[in-house]
Design a protein around this motif. Sequence first.
Motif, PDB file in Angstrom:
ATOM      1  N   GLY A   1       0.797  -1.215   0.000  1.00 36.45           N
ATOM      2  CA  GLY A   1       0.000   0.000   0.000  1.00 36.45           C
ATOM      3  C   GLY A   1       0.835   1.274   0.000  1.00 36.45           C
ATOM      4  N   LEU A   2       2.061   1.184  -0.504  1.00 38.63           N
ATOM      5  CA  LEU A   2       2.970   2.342  -0.494  1.00 38.63           C
ATOM      6  C   LEU A   2       3.056   3.019  -1.864  1.00 38.63           C
ATOM      7  N   GLN A   3       2.147   2.663  -2.777  1.00 31.13           N
ATOM      8  CA  GLN A   3       2.253   3.181  -4.138  1.00 31.13           C
ATOM      9  C   GLN A   3       2.184   4.703  -4.215  1.00 31.13           C
ATOM     10  N   ARG A   4       1.539   5.325  -3.231  1.00 31.07           N
ATOM     11  CA  ARG A   4       1.430   6.792  -3.271  1.00 31.07           C
ATOM     12  C   ARG A   4       2.788   7.467  -3.094  1.00 31.07           C
ATOM     13  N   TYR A   5       3.782   6.714  -2.621  1.00 33.48           N
ATOM     14  CA  TYR A   5       5.130   7.269  -2.464  1.00 33.48           C
ATOM     15  C   TYR A   5       6.017   6.994  -3.686  1.00 33.48           C
ATOM     16  N   GLY A   6       5.379   6.527  -4.754  1.00 34.90           N
ATOM     17  CA  GLY A   6       6.140   6.226  -5.972  1.00 34.90           C
ATOM     18  C   GLY A   6       6.874   7.433  -6.526  1.00 34.90           C
ATOM     19  N   PHE A   7       6.375   8.631  -6.238  1.00 35.22           N
ATOM     20  CA  PHE A   7       7.023   9.844  -6.753  1.00 35.22           C
ATOM     21  C   PHE A   7       8.408  10.048  -6.138  1.00 35.22           C
ATOM     22  N   ILE A   8       8.583   9.574  -4.909  1.00 38.48           N
ATOM     23  CA  ILE A   8       9.907   9.689  -4.276  1.00 38.48           C
ATOM     24  C   ILE A   8      10.901   8.806  -5.025  1.00 38.48           C
ATOM     25  N   ALA A   9      10.497   7.574  -5.336  1.00 43.18           N
ATOM     26  CA  ALA A   9      11.354   6.669  -6.100  1.00 43.18           C
ATOM     27  C   ALA A   9      11.640   7.237  -7.488  1.00 43.18           C
ATOM     28  N   ALA A  10      10.625   7.847  -8.107  1.00 45.86           N
ATOM     29  CA  ALA A  10      10.804   8.453  -9.432  1.00 45.86           C
ATOM     30  C   ALA A  10      11.803   9.604  -9.377  1.00 45.86           C
ATOM     31  N   ALA A  11      11.787  10.376  -8.284  1.00 47.90           N
ATOM     32  CA  ALA A  11      12.737  11.476  -8.123  1.00 47.90           C
ATOM     33  C   ALA A  11      14.169  10.963  -8.011  1.00 47.90           C
ATOM     34  N   VAL A  12      14.343   9.851  -7.292  1.00 52.53           N
ATOM     35  CA  VAL A  12      15.677   9.239  -7.173  1.00 52.53           C
ATOM     36  C   VAL A  12      16.170   8.786  -8.542  1.00 52.53           C
ATOM     37  N   ILE A  13      15.277   8.179  -9.309  1.00 49.91           N
ATOM     38  CA  ILE A  13      15.627   7.717 -10.658  1.00 49.91           C
ATOM     39  C   ILE A  13      16.010   8.903 -11.545  1.00 49.91           C
ATOM     40  N   SER A  14      15.268   9.995 -11.448  1.00 50.42           N
ATOM     41  CA  SER A  14      15.555  11.196 -12.244  1.00 50.42           C
ATOM     42  C   SER A  14      16.938  11.756 -11.918  1.00 50.42           C
ATOM     43  N   LEU A  15      17.273  11.804 -10.634  1.00 51.60           N
ATOM     44  CA  LEU A  15      18.589  12.294 -10.221  1.00 51.60           C
ATOM     45  C   LEU A  15      19.702  11.435 -10.811  1.00 51.60           C
ATOM     46  N   GLY A  16      19.531  10.115 -10.727  1.00 53.32           N
ATOM     47  CA  GLY A  16      20.530   9.209 -11.287  1.00 53.32           C
ATOM     48  C   GLY A  16      20.700   9.406 -12.781  1.00 53.32           C
ATOM     49  N   ASN A  17      19.587   9.562 -13.508  1.00 53.87           N
ATOM     50  CA  ASN A  17      19.647   9.768 -14.951  1.00 53.87           C
ATOM     51  C   ASN A  17      20.431  11.028 -15.305  1.00 53.87           C
ATOM     52  N   ILE A  18      20.168  12.118 -14.596  1.00 55.82           N
ATOM     53  CA  ILE A  18      20.825  13.391 -14.891  1.00 55.82           C
ATOM     54  C   ILE A  18      22.325  13.323 -14.599  1.00 55.82           C
ATOM     55  N   VAL A  19      22.680  12.780 -13.433  1.00 52.33           N
ATOM     56  CA  VAL A  19      24.099  12.713 -13.042  1.00 52.33           C
ATOM     57  C   VAL A  19      24.881  11.804 -13.985  1.00 52.33           C
ATOM     58  N   PHE A  20      24.378  10.606 -14.211  1.00 55.81           N
ATOM     59  CA  PHE A  20      25.113   9.652 -15.039  1.00 55.81           C
ATOM     60  C   PHE A  20      25.092  10.057 -16.509  1.00 55.81           C
ATOM     61  N   GLY A  21      23.971  10.656 -16.953  1.00 53.28           N
ATOM     62  CA  GLY A  21      23.909  11.133 -18.330  1.00 53.28           C
ATOM     63  C   GLY A  21      24.921  12.223 -18.591  1.00 53.28           C
ATOM     64  N   ALA A  22      25.039  13.183 -17.674  1.00 56.00           N
ATOM     65  CA  ALA A  22      26.015  14.269 -17.822  1.00 56.00           C
ATOM     66  C   ALA A  22      27.444  13.734 -17.818  1.00 56.00           C
ATOM     67  N   LEU A  23      27.714  12.750 -16.968  1.00 58.03           N
ATOM     68  CA  LEU A  23      29.050  12.135 -16.898  1.00 58.03           C
ATOM     69  C   LEU A  23      29.441  11.548 -18.247  1.00 58.03           C
ATOM     70  N   TYR A  24      28.547  10.799 -18.854  1.00 60.30           N
ATOM     71  CA  TYR A  24      28.878  10.126 -20.116  1.00 60.30           C
ATOM     72  C   TYR A  24      28.890  11.090 -21.299  1.00 60.30           C
ATOM     73  N   MET A  25      28.078  12.122 -21.245  1.00 60.39           N
ATOM     74  CA  MET A  25      28.141  13.123 -22.316  1.00 60.39           C
ATOM     75  C   MET A  25      29.504  13.814 -22.313  1.00 60.39           C
ATOM     76  N   TYR A  26      30.016  14.113 -21.132  1.00 59.19           N
ATOM     77  CA  TYR A  26      31.343  14.730 -21.030  1.00 59.19           C
ATOM     78  C   TYR A  26      32.425  13.757 -21.476  1.00 59.19           C
ATOM     79  N   SER A  27      32.270  12.487 -21.113  1.00 55.11           N
ATOM     80  CA  SER A  27      33.312  11.491 -21.400  1.00 55.11           C
ATOM     81  C   SER A  27      33.515  11.263 -22.892  1.00 55.11           C
TER      82      SER A  27
END
Length: 597
Positions: A67-93
Amino acid sequence: MIFSLALLIVFFVIALKISPREKKNDAHVHGAGQIGLLAAVALFGVDYFTSFYYGTGEMMSALHPLGLQRYGFIAAAVISLGNIVFGALYMYSLGIFNEGGGSYTASMRYLTPGLSLIVAVTLIQDYVLTIVVSALNGADQFLSIFGFMQTNWVWHFAIGASLAAITWFLTIRGRGESSRVVFMLLSVFFLLTVVMAIGLFIAKHSGVPSQPMETVPQTVSLKTALMHLLTASMKGMVALTGLEAMSNGIQFVIDEDFPLVKWGKKRLPKFKKLWQFYSGKSGIGRMVQTSFLFYGGITTFFLSAFSIHFNVFDGTLGRTLVGNLALIGFGSFPGGTILYWSYQLLAVFLLAAASMTAFQDAQATEWRDVAIGEIPEIIVYRDARGTFTRSVTITFGIAILIMLLVKGETTKAVPFYGVGVFMPIMIMGLSIRKHVITHYSGAVQKWGTAAATFAAALAALVFVMQIIGKWSEGGWMVLISFSLLVLCANLILLSPIGYRTPKQIHRIVRKKARVEGHMASIVEWQSLKMQEYRYSILSGIARFFEIFGIRRPGQFPKPAEAGAYDEAIHALNADSFILQFMSKAEQSEIIRSDDIA
């Protein structure tokens, strides 16, 4: 019905018109099998784009039972942060390591050969499991159409294996044909997803009811809730393989500006730095990776919001999360059933096509592994279209075997998928950190080092958390399989299979793989460095046994010293880098064979 059919026809015509076409002239100018921007988006982005079909479903499945599905936005925010950080790293590389190889090349240049060996075997494992998970997810989506997602495992295996076989066949026919097919499918997918999104908003505002609660959720502690949020974040962050895929496969991209950059340089010269950043083959790779910054976060938030609103998840009504939302969204339009079936069948084909990214990168990785002594030389064979057909076929065979071992169950393969890629991302972060320290000073060095360190630390954290988050589902086995792979890789390298002379390296790189220029020089340098590493390990083992009075008769032949990376890549005549390590007789033999050819 007429509306839906007309819409599908229009979408397919648009996709056909804008899809990339391989011209015979391109092979003469750029080389066989080299691709441009649109083809690169298709082949190196399809795995990431199709995570839409299963990433959020996996994430919400970790939260919904409690019954924790309403907190899915927190998990989505973590995923978004990872995408931005790792994406920027590889674009620079890509500006630094623009000859292919990804973190494998980066670690060999700035860290140690031992770490490069770990990256090499980790990536092969990840590419094989990408094929397994993508094909089996395709089977799930197909069975979801009929509400038979929980049917006998034999059907999951049979459909998954068939889908993998189709992508194997398309891949060995060459990158040009396969990229065009995949690009068309992706184009229709994006257009239909927009229609589905519009339909979901219409359904929400017109009062379409949500599904009733299946069971009363149990009360959980804060600790349990946090653990499941962690698990959800890690399950949703599964398709970042595309970052390493593009970095590794940049060797297959044409080295010229794509049309938008050409137009920008001519019409908007004041944005010179922007156009330089997206210039050449590095720019094409960066353009593909730019979408990684935001796509995962946006789609995860989008699907999470409607999943919560309509109370649908993987398994609801025998369908996947996306299958349920597609039925609701397309149901808002006349003949929506046709759009729903088309969208789900498209999901099947796209998830199968996601295997192509893995097949492309298996090719890019395995010929390098042969050159360094990690794989037997017989594996290397490149046909006239530029495809390493033996690598593709062997990778396909291993993937089918794993599908059989997990009995066609995607959930059994998922704990191993996506975990391995964060190790190479961490290695890339450490390599970029060393590069910044070596080449910059002052504020640039300070902030660049901090950014690279943060990216490496975050990747290391995600790597560990992926294992912890998937521990109960078999994540603990990842530690065992990872350790065994590293051990086996070192044993193979130390065996006679792993021995390489400069003449053998030249034959593998220049004759069999048919690679030339700086890229060839880099791999030749890497191969020599790996032979130095092999020699040091063998010497260390010999010294250890000498403590007990056990001596090996004779001496290990000492390999040639590769020298510094810059000496190899900036040699006046890059095409002859390896020749300097051969005898005069060997050089003459090679020169004569080149003249005959």
